[in-house]
Design a protein around this motif. Structure first.
Motif, PDB file in Angstrom:
ATOM      1  N   VAL A 225       0.814  -1.214   0.000  1.00  0.00           N
ATOM      2  CA  VAL A 225       0.000   0.000   0.000  1.00  0.00           C
ATOM      3  C   VAL A 225       0.848   1.265   0.000  1.00  0.00           C
ATOM      4  O   VAL A 225       0.342   2.357  -0.230  1.00  0.00           O
ATOM      5  N   ASN A 226       2.148   1.121   0.252  1.00  0.00           N
ATOM      6  CA  ASN A 226       3.023   2.291   0.249  1.00  0.00           C
ATOM      7  C   ASN A 226       4.473   1.831   0.168  1.00  0.00           C
ATOM      8  O   ASN A 226       4.809   0.749   0.653  1.00  0.00           O
ATOM      9  N   MET A 227       5.310   2.653  -0.433  1.00  0.00           N
ATOM     10  CA  MET A 227       6.728   2.357  -0.506  1.00  0.00           C
ATOM     11  C   MET A 227       7.519   3.622  -0.214  1.00  0.00           C
ATOM     12  O   MET A 227       7.179   4.691  -0.709  1.00  0.00           O
ATOM     13  N   VAL A 228       8.535   3.500   0.604  1.00  0.00           N
ATOM     14  CA  VAL A 228       9.360   4.637   0.991  1.00  0.00           C
ATOM     15  C   VAL A 228      10.828   4.266   0.758  1.00  0.00           C
ATOM     16  O   VAL A 228      11.224   3.128   1.030  1.00  0.00           O
ATOM     17  N   THR A 229      11.603   5.221   0.249  1.00  0.00           N
ATOM     18  CA  THR A 229      13.059   5.032   0.205  1.00  0.00           C
ATOM     19  C   THR A 229      13.649   6.050   1.170  1.00  0.00           C
ATOM     20  O   THR A 229      13.822   7.218   0.811  1.00  0.00           O
ATOM     21  N   PRO A 230      13.918   5.639   2.432  1.00  0.00           N
ATOM     22  CA  PRO A 230      14.400   6.613   3.411  1.00  0.00           C
ATOM     23  C   PRO A 230      15.721   7.232   2.958  1.00  0.00           C
ATOM     24  O   PRO A 230      16.638   6.519   2.561  1.00  0.00           O
ATOM     25  N   ALA A 231      15.779   8.572   2.999  1.00  0.00           N
ATOM     26  CA  ALA A 231      17.007   9.274   2.600  1.00  0.00           C
ATOM     27  C   ALA A 231      17.953   9.308   3.784  1.00  0.00           C
ATOM     28  O   ALA A 231      17.667   9.933   4.799  1.00  0.00           O
ATOM     29  N   THR A 232      19.084   8.611   3.654  1.00  0.00           N
ATOM     30  CA  THR A 232      20.006   8.521   4.784  1.00  0.00           C
ATOM     31  C   THR A 232      21.081   9.593   4.741  1.00  0.00           C
ATOM     32  O   THR A 232      21.864   9.734   5.663  1.00  0.00           O
ATOM     33  N   ALA A 233      21.139  10.360   3.648  1.00  0.00           N
ATOM     34  CA  ALA A 233      22.054  11.504   3.555  1.00  0.00           C
ATOM     35  C   ALA A 233      21.461  12.432   2.515  1.00  0.00           C
ATOM     36  O   ALA A 233      20.740  11.987   1.623  1.00  0.00           O
ATOM     37  N   PRO A 234      21.749  13.733   2.594  1.00  0.00           N
ATOM     38  CA  PRO A 234      21.144  14.666   1.636  1.00  0.00           C
ATOM     39  C   PRO A 234      21.461  14.257   0.197  1.00  0.00           C
ATOM     40  O   PRO A 234      22.615  14.004  -0.146  1.00  0.00           O
ATOM     41  N   GLY A 235      20.403  14.118  -0.604  1.00  0.00           N
ATOM     42  CA  GLY A 235      20.597  13.840  -2.022  1.00  0.00           C
ATOM     43  C   GLY A 235      20.985  12.416  -2.367  1.00  0.00           C
ATOM     44  O   GLY A 235      21.138  12.089  -3.539  1.00  0.00           O
ATOM     45  N   ASN A 236      21.135  11.542  -1.344  1.00  0.00           N
ATOM     46  CA  ASN A 236      21.566  10.188  -1.716  1.00  0.00           C
ATOM     47  C   ASN A 236      20.368   9.315  -2.078  1.00  0.00           C
ATOM     48  O   ASN A 236      19.218   9.683  -1.867  1.00  0.00           O
ATOM     49  N   ARG A 237      20.649   8.171  -2.640  1.00  0.00           N
ATOM     50  CA  ARG A 237      19.562   7.289  -3.070  1.00  0.00           C
ATOM     51  C   ARG A 237      19.281   6.205  -2.030  1.00  0.00           C
ATOM     52  O   ARG A 237      18.832   5.123  -2.355  1.00  0.00           O
ATOM     53  N   GLY A 238      19.583   6.503  -0.788  1.00  0.00           N
ATOM     54  CA  GLY A 238      19.266   5.561   0.266  1.00  0.00           C
ATOM     55  C   GLY A 238      20.363   4.549   0.498  1.00  0.00           C
ATOM     56  O   GLY A 238      21.435   4.607  -0.097  1.00  0.00           O
ATOM     57  N   SER A 239      20.073   3.611   1.398  1.00  0.00           N
ATOM     58  CA  SER A 239      21.026   2.575   1.775  1.00  0.00           C
ATOM     59  C   SER A 239      20.216   1.334   2.127  1.00  0.00           C
ATOM     60  O   SER A 239      19.078   1.454   2.578  1.00  0.00           O
TER      61      SER A 239
END
Length: 358
Positions: A225-239
């Motif tokens: 029902v939802n998907m999130v890519t938490p941003a672990t640093a400014p401008g990064n594509r997550g981890s």
């Protein structure tokens, strides 16, 4: 911005003598958790989970051994306590053909499941009175890779338990009806190994993956029902997401990542609240305390850290190292009602930590 709305649910007073974490690592109010018991194994201990009633806990190891230990009485705990071996009520060697990666209890505590890198899940009945597994265990073989995490959901419509399991291989999350031992749903969506699952009651659960996303699933709608890519640093594509949990009110998601960061995410508002770094290596485990006012994280820097969530969640969060192992920490779990926790480590131990009464 109404950050107050995000505050985790109820408060348990006197939990840490006020805000113990607020003094930083060296402050006078620092909580001094002592190692009450330590279970020693011959290989890394990956998982430990308290029984929902809190009187015992299960431990699974890379040595393929499953143990159930009794939870000790802590009333006369002192700061100069000598750590001892816990009482093992049940022990099974070669429980799986491979390492035991994860285990879970039903909310009722009458069923237990374990997952392994032998690609199987084992589902067993548990008798609380005898502290024994009993009857014929069910072996589930739908996974085609290591089973990394498990959680149970109660299907309220027909009062049955459902087992959610995920891992490597096809990256699918499987839903199994515990009454029949039959997997009846395979949830697709993740493009990387599923590393972590979490349910906070009801039909919703979350999953975190190597693909850097957290997905929210609702079994009533049979999908994501939802998907999130938490941003672990400014401008990064997550981890890659190695650990997730949600506070009991269902408002706040916390994700732990391989780049050593944690992200607070406002579920209802659909936005990141903040990213913070309580560890200097991969965060492998995250859990809210029973009152949801503290967060316990475990990491590959060998530490367990307590973060105080009682203030404004957009501001820097006070955190303090409360326990340490000789090697990587793989998991940390709170006791269901008491202010104590279990940790498991690559140093081949599962340790129970508690605060001596003041």
């Amino acid at each position: 911005m109404h950050v107050r709305v995000l505050q985790p649910a109820q408060r348990v007073d006197g939990e840490l003598n006020g805000s113990a974490a607020s003094n930083g690592a060296g402050g006078a109010g620092r909580p001094r958790f002592v190692a009450v018991t330590s279970l020693e194994d011959v290989q890394a201990v990956r998982c430990a989970e308290f029984h929902p009633q809190g009187k015992l806990y299960a431990v699974g190891s890379n040595s393929k051994t499953l143990r159930i230990c009794s939870y000790p009485k802590l009333g006369d705990l002192r700061e100069d306590h000598q750590t001892y071996q816990p009482t093992v009520l049940f022990k099974r060697t070669k429980h799986h053909k491979g390492s035991i990666y994860c285990l879970a209890w039903t909310p009722m505590g009458d069923l237990m499941a374990t997952g392994s890198n032998d690609k199987t899940v084992k589902l067993m009945r548990f008798n609380v009175d005898t502290s024994n597994l009993e009857g014929q265990e069910v072996e589930l073989t739908m996974h085609d890779g290591t089973v990394r995490d498990l959680c149970f959901l109660e299907d309220t419509t027909n009062k049955s338990s459902l087992l959610i399991s995920g891992g490597a291989g096809d990256c699918k999350i499987y839903v199994t009806d515990c009454a029949t031992g039959t997997p009846f749903q395979a949830l697709s969506g993740h493009s990387g190994h599923v590393l972590t699952l979490y349910n906070w009651g009801g039909a919703m659960f979350v999953s975190g993956s190597q693909d850097k996303t957290v997905r929210f699933w609702d079994l009533r709608t049979r999908g994501c029902v939802n998907m999130v890519t938490p941003a672990t640093a400014p401008g990064n594509r997550g981890s890659p997401v190695a650990a997730v949990c949600v506070d009991p009110s269902g408002r706040l998601l916390v994700s732990g990542h391989e780049d050593s960061s944690c992200v607070l995410y406002d579920i209802r508002g659909g936005r990141n609240v903040q990213c913070f770094k309580p560890h200097s290596a991969d965060v492998r485990s995250i859990r809210f305390s029973p009152s949801a006012y503290y967060l316990l994280t475990g990491g590959y820097d060998n530490k367990l850290v307590l973060t105080d969530l009682q203030g404004d969640l957009t501001m820097p969060l006070p955190s303090v190292v409360v326990a340490q192992h000789q090697d990587k920490v793989i998991s940390g779990r709170w006791h269901p009602t008491e202010f104590s926790f279990l940790s498991t480590s690559a140093d081949k131990t599962a340790t129970l930590w508690a605060l001596p009464p003041v």
